[in-house]
Design a protein around this motif. Structure first.
Motif, PDB file in Angstrom:
ATOM      1  N   ASN A   1       0.853  -1.187   0.000  1.00 50.83           N
ATOM      2  CA  ASN A   1       0.000   0.000   0.000  1.00 50.83           C
ATOM      3  C   ASN A   1       0.891   1.240   0.000  1.00 50.83           C
ATOM      4  O   ASN A   1       2.054   1.189  -0.399  1.00 50.83           O
ATOM      5  N   ASP A   2       0.346   2.373   0.464  1.00 54.59           N
ATOM      6  CA  ASP A   2       1.101   3.619   0.354  1.00 54.59           C
ATOM      7  C   ASP A   2       2.241   3.728   1.362  1.00 54.59           C
ATOM      8  O   ASP A   2       3.050   4.653   1.288  1.00 54.59           O
ATOM      9  N   THR A   3       2.343   2.787   2.311  1.00 56.69           N
ATOM     10  CA  THR A   3       3.438   2.823   3.278  1.00 56.69           C
ATOM     11  C   THR A   3       4.379   1.619   3.168  1.00 56.69           C
ATOM     12  O   THR A   3       5.434   1.603   3.798  1.00 56.69           O
ATOM     13  N   TYR A   4       4.016   0.629   2.381  1.00 54.99           N
ATOM     14  CA  TYR A   4       4.811  -0.598   2.317  1.00 54.99           C
ATOM     15  C   TYR A   4       4.553  -1.287   0.986  1.00 54.99           C
ATOM     16  O   TYR A   4       3.410  -1.344   0.519  1.00 54.99           O
ATOM     17  N   ALA A   5       5.599  -1.814   0.372  1.00 54.72           N
ATOM     18  CA  ALA A   5       5.432  -2.604  -0.844  1.00 54.72           C
ATOM     19  C   ALA A   5       6.494  -3.689  -0.892  1.00 54.72           C
ATOM     20  O   ALA A   5       7.621  -3.490  -0.427  1.00 54.72           O
ATOM     21  N   ALA A   6       6.135  -4.833  -1.449  1.00 57.28           N
ATOM     22  CA  ALA A   6       7.069  -5.950  -1.582  1.00 57.28           C
ATOM     23  C   ALA A   6       6.929  -6.573  -2.966  1.00 57.28           C
ATOM     24  O   ALA A   6       5.827  -6.633  -3.522  1.00 57.28           O
ATOM     25  N   PHE A   7       8.063  -7.023  -3.490  1.00 55.75           N
ATOM     26  CA  PHE A   7       8.104  -7.641  -4.810  1.00 55.75           C
ATOM     27  C   PHE A   7       8.744  -9.017  -4.669  1.00 55.75           C
ATOM     28  O   PHE A   7       9.829  -9.141  -4.098  1.00 55.75           O
ATOM     29  N   GLN A   8       8.086 -10.055  -5.188  1.00 60.08           N
ATOM     30  CA  GLN A   8       8.499 -11.427  -4.956  1.00 60.08           C
ATOM     31  C   GLN A   8       8.622 -12.188  -6.272  1.00 60.08           C
ATOM     32  O   GLN A   8       7.848 -11.961  -7.207  1.00 60.08           O
ATOM     33  N   ALA A   9       9.574 -13.106  -6.318  1.00 65.50           N
ATOM     34  CA  ALA A   9       9.742 -14.004  -7.455  1.00 65.50           C
ATOM     35  C   ALA A   9      10.203 -15.354  -6.922  1.00 65.50           C
ATOM     36  O   ALA A   9      11.184 -15.431  -6.173  1.00 65.50           O
ATOM     37  N   GLY A  10       9.471 -16.403  -7.270  1.00 64.36           N
ATOM     38  CA  GLY A  10       9.818 -17.718  -6.751  1.00 64.36           C
ATOM     39  C   GLY A  10       9.075 -18.803  -7.481  1.00 64.36           C
ATOM     40  O   GLY A  10       8.775 -18.681  -8.663  1.00 64.36           O
ATOM     41  N   GLY A  11       8.772 -19.865  -6.761  1.00 65.82           N
ATOM     42  CA  GLY A  11       8.087 -20.995  -7.361  1.00 65.82           C
ATOM     43  C   GLY A  11       7.127 -21.637  -6.386  1.00 65.82           C
ATOM     44  O   GLY A  11       7.152 -21.363  -5.178  1.00 65.82           O
ATOM     45  N   ALA A  12       6.251 -22.492  -6.916  1.00 63.85           N
ATOM     46  CA  ALA A  12       5.260 -23.179  -6.107  1.00 63.85           C
ATOM     47  C   ALA A  12       5.211 -24.648  -6.476  1.00 63.85           C
ATOM     48  O   ALA A  12       5.453 -25.031  -7.621  1.00 63.85           O
ATOM     49  N   LEU A  13       4.891 -25.480  -5.491  1.00 63.05           N
ATOM     50  CA  LEU A  13       4.701 -26.906  -5.673  1.00 63.05           C
ATOM     51  C   LEU A  13       3.398 -27.302  -5.008  1.00 63.05           C
ATOM     52  O   LEU A  13       3.195 -27.019  -3.822  1.00 63.05           O
TER      53      LEU A  13
END
Length: 258
Positions: free
Chosen positions: A208-220
């Motif tokens: 949101n306007d105070t926090y942001a995260a960017f992720q890259a990975g995988g799922a099983l």
């Protein structure tokens, strides 16, 4: 009922909160089944960069006689999700903290309803509901919000050798956005196909306007057919707007439907 899983189908548990619970159940006649479907799911996601997300959802799908695609019915989708979002960030002049850290926590419930429209290439879903949260921040009185919740999903069941799932959601009041893309491939099965495995990469952006995260990975994912349950494990790298350097994340969830 949802039986004999063997076609790509998905449900996410309040992905807007950052706990991304994906169901990849391969079913033969599930989407053509005209019975009501009950859903139950829960999960967690934890960041090394001081963030945690927890969710539980109860809901279902009711078939409609309209908007059908061949033998596949459209559905009214309804659910109620309980969510906890918690993350820390360095304190600033405008966000005072304790020992240099500000803790922000959002605890609430999201009831919603929408439509899932089938097509030969997969389906589209749109849902709208309410977001009711208590907001607790370090050295700040607890406040309550009541605002809109929106989510949408586009599922492509024949995107090359696998299936592509695109999902987005918005929690009003705290202006929390979540976006995800995941591509899954069949990864094997046990004897008699009682457990089916699927794997693939994912990319997630949220905040949101105070926090942001960017992720890259995988799922099983493991679809345990006899108990109508899919277990999903996901992990990868992340970076946030408030902590330097790269971190990691892991998530685990289950999804039951019948």
């Amino acid at each position: 009922m949802f039986r004999d899983f063997f076609c790509l189908f998905r449900r996410s548990l309040d992905a807007g909160t950052g706990v991304f619970l994906v169901v990849l159940c391969f079913c033969g006649n599930a989407l053509a089944d005209s019975s009501d479907i009950f859903e139950l799911s829960a999960g967690e996601m934890v960041f090394s960069q001081r963030a945690q997300f927890y969710d539980v959802e109860v809901g279902g799908l009711v078939p409609l006689p309209v908007f059908s695609s061949g033998s596949q019915p459209a559905y009214v989708h309804f659910f109620a999700a309980g969510s906890v979002i918690n993350f820390d960030q360095p304190a600033t002049g405008s966000t005072p903290g304790i020992n240099g850290i500000t803790d922000q926590s959002y605890t609430g419930v999201i009831p919603a309803v929408g439509l899932r429209i089938p097509a030969t290439w997969g389906y589209w879903e749109g849902d709208v509901g309410g977001a009711f949260f208590n907001v607790d921040e370090t050295l700040t009185p607890v406040t309550s919000i009541a605002d809109v919740y929106l989510q949408t999903e586009l599922f492509l069941n024949q995107a090359g050798p696998g299936s592509l799932d695109l999902f987005g959601s918005y929690i009003g009041g705290i202006n929390y956005l979540f976006g995800m893309g995941r591509y899954m491939l069949e990864a094997g099965h046990t004897s008699g196909r009682k457990v089916l495995f699927f794997a693939g990469p994912e990319v997630i952006a949220q905040g949101n306007d105070t926090y942001a995260a960017f992720q890259a990975g995988g799922a099983l994912s493991a679809d345990v057919v006899p108990i109508h349950t899919i277990f999903t494990l996901e992990a990868g790298l992340l970076n946030s707007t408030v902590w330097p350097g790269m971190g990691g994340y892991e998530g685990f969830s289950f999804y039951y439907s019948y």
